[in-house]
Enzyme design. Structure first.
Site, PDB file in Angstrom:
ATOM      1  N   GLN A  42       0.858  -1.185   0.000  1.00 31.21           N
ATOM      2  CA  GLN A  42       0.000   0.000   0.000  1.00 31.21           C
ATOM      3  C   GLN A  42       0.898   1.240   0.000  1.00 31.21           C
ATOM      4  O   GLN A  42       1.705   1.426   0.909  1.00 31.21           O
ATOM      5  CB  GLN A  42      -0.901   0.025   1.234  1.00 31.21           C
ATOM      6  CG  GLN A  42      -1.801   1.248   1.317  1.00 31.21           C
ATOM      7  CD  GLN A  42      -2.467   1.399   2.672  1.00 31.21           C
ATOM      8  OE1 GLN A  42      -2.565   2.502   3.204  1.00 31.21           O
ATOM      9  NE2 GLN A  42      -2.927   0.296   3.256  1.00 31.21           N
ATOM     10  N   CYS A 425       5.089 -41.341   3.451  1.00 28.61           N
ATOM     11  CA  CYS A 425       3.773 -41.493   2.828  1.00 28.61           C
ATOM     12  C   CYS A 425       2.674 -40.915   3.711  1.00 28.61           C
ATOM     13  O   CYS A 425       1.729 -40.289   3.219  1.00 28.61           O
ATOM     14  CB  CYS A 425       3.494 -42.972   2.542  1.00 28.61           C
ATOM     15  SG  CYS A 425       4.667 -43.738   1.395  1.00 28.61           S
TER      16      CYS A 425
END
Length: 510
Positions: A42, A425
């Site tokens: 900004q 996994c």
């Protein structure tokens, strides 16, 4: 720019006054900060004449566009219209939202400052794209502060937004935020699981920093760490489906891990079920541990079903470099659809990169030959090479996570994870739960880091328990600790997060 995909994690508000900027060049400061991890800028300058403001805004826009970061202009809507930036931010005493929207059109971002419940609700009703909440703490950069509301005031506004049906409106807080208090502010402000902050806005913490890039990386790590409990609570609240198409060795272990972290597991390798399962709001895990022609066809069909439903997909290219069959299979999968997360060890991730031809993998071997900067560059490169911008999780003693723009390292974990079959996994299963529950926040990077931090700290806690004497006793203790972390977080006890070792990594631009 798609307004729904804006990342508000580290929000830079500029200040051109000598007291904050000093003699530094504002454009260079912003460029360094964006390079370090700032996700939205900004431009605030209430004193320069219009011509100077337009010239500066154009220079800033050139920088932010190069990095794919939105540029907003504070208050001065006419400047935003002239330079064509992504939007504006307006305060309570600035131009009315309705007038700003008429000038900017429907596609630009308009953020609104709110320091009370009434102001926040009014801004949402008007149509604000996001809210800037605060002031949190007293700050010398803003003299017209109406009130200091602290983290408790932020939390009250977030609770009110959730109750009024505005939980999806992005929010950042501003006022005295820096690297020392950023994580604490996020944790203390959260009204989770319904509503939490999407990021922090800072001024002097970056503009006045000697090294804005390093300061931005530090803030990024603090923000991501502070949002970890939000992800875990979201999982506990949603109990998301974790659809695992995985190898036979780990199915039971993966299902138990899913339950421990708060997900609902299903081990379903038959792709005809995928279209129905994809509608249930969960995530799909494709695990290549067992490669067969029929299995590959099932994987492709399931990936496409989840892509069609907008559901997250996690790819675990187990042993991808071990054989020509596996190398071919992973390339087939990568070309078959989009992935939210790609998780693998160094050799597996190398296999799916452009340098894969020189890599030979022995089974699911997880040895490492690269330095941390090299591994970070690899993860970032692979993420950028995926058309859908997949988050890459490169596992090892140090885990690396990259979304192609921001790259972080996580240094938690325990050696027993490498001495038990299937822990890698089951990390894929954990990540699927996180990204499924947090999908509304549009931040798979945060979800991935949350899953890793939970997984690795649970392993640390399990590994030092008195009842753990080796890998065999580690597994049940690990499941216990995953469940315990979930339960502690849900009831608001996040002291364990102090042990998280998360840092942003500098990766040279290619």
């Amino acid at each position: 720019m798609d307004k729904s995909k804006v990342d508000y994690s580290v929000y830079l508000v500029t200040d051109s006054t000598p007291a904050i900027l000093g003699t530094k060049d504002l454009v260079r400061v912003v460029e360094a900060a964006v390079r370090g991890g700032v996700s939205i800028v900004q431009y605030r300058d209430k004193h320069s004449d219009r011509q100077t403001a337009v010239q500066t805004a154009r220079k800033l826009l050139e920088v932010t566009r190069r990095f794919g970061v939105p540029l907003l202009v504070n208050d001065r809507v006419d400047v935003a219209v002239e330079v064509g930036c992504e939007g504006v931010h307006i305060g309570q005493d600035d131009m009315a939202y309705e007038e700003a929207r008429k000038l900017l059109g429907p596609d630009k971002i308009i953020g609104v400052t709110a320091s009370s419940v009434d102001e926040a609700l009014a801004a949402c009703k008007a149509g604000a794209d996001y809210l800037g909440l605060g002031t949190v703490y007293a700050t010398p950069t803003k003299k017209d502060t109406k009130s200091i509301i602290g983290p408790s005031g932020i939390r009250s506004i977030l609770q009110a937004l959730s109750s009024a049906g505005h939980a999806s409106i992005p929010t950042v807080c501003i006022g005295g935020i820096n690297a020392r208090n950023a994580t604490a502010v996020l944790l203390e402000s959260s009204a989770a699981p319904q509503k939490s902050l999407d990021g922090i806005a800072v001024v002097s913490a970056l503009v006045a920093a000697d090294d804005p890039a390093a300061a931005a990386r530090d803030l990024l790590a603090k923000v991501v760490t502070g949002r970890v409990p939000d992800v875990l609570r979201a999982v506990a609240e949603a109990t998301p489906l974790s659809h695992n198409m995985t190898n036979l060795v780990v199915q039971n272990f993966a299902a138990n891990v899913a339950l421990a972290v708060g997900a609902s597991p299903i081990m379903a390798n038959y792709a005809e079920e995928a279209a129905d399962l994809a509608k249930l709001g969960g995530a799909l895990v494709i695990n290549m541990g067992t490669v067969t022609p029929d299995g590959l066809k099932n994987h492709i069909q399931a990936i496409q079903a989840y892509n069609a439903a907008g559901g997250p997909v996690v790819l675990d290219p187990v042993g991808a470099g071990a054989t020509s069959i596996r190398r071919s299979a992973v390339q087939t999968l990568l070309s078959s659809g989009k992935f939210t997360i790609i998780k693998g060890n160094e050799r597996e991730i190398h296999t799916i990169s452009n340098t894969s031809s020189a890599i030979v993998q022995r089974g699911v071997d997880s040895s490492s030959t690269l330095s941390i900067p090299q591994r970070a560059a690899l993860a970032k490169s692979v993420s950028r090479s995926t058309g859908g911008g997949a988050v890459v999780v490169l596992t090892g003693k140090t885990d690396i996570v990259s979304d192609g723009v921001r790259t972080l390292r996580i240094d938690n974990g325990h050696e027993y994870l490498g001495r038990v079959t299937g822990t890698g996994c089951t990390l894929g299963t954990t990540l699927s739960a996180m990204v499924a529950a947090f999908r509304g926040k549009k931040s798979p990077l945060v979800a991935a880091v949350a899953g890793l931090v939970m997984f690795e700290i649970a392993a640390e806690r399990a590994g030092v328990r008195d009842d753990v004497r080796g890998p065999g006793t580690f597994v049940p203790a690990f499941l216990d600790e995953l469940s315990a972390l979930r339960e502690e977080t849900v009831r608001g006890d996040v002291k364990w997060l102090a042990g998280a070792k998360v840092e942003a990594v500098e990766v040279e631009e290619e």
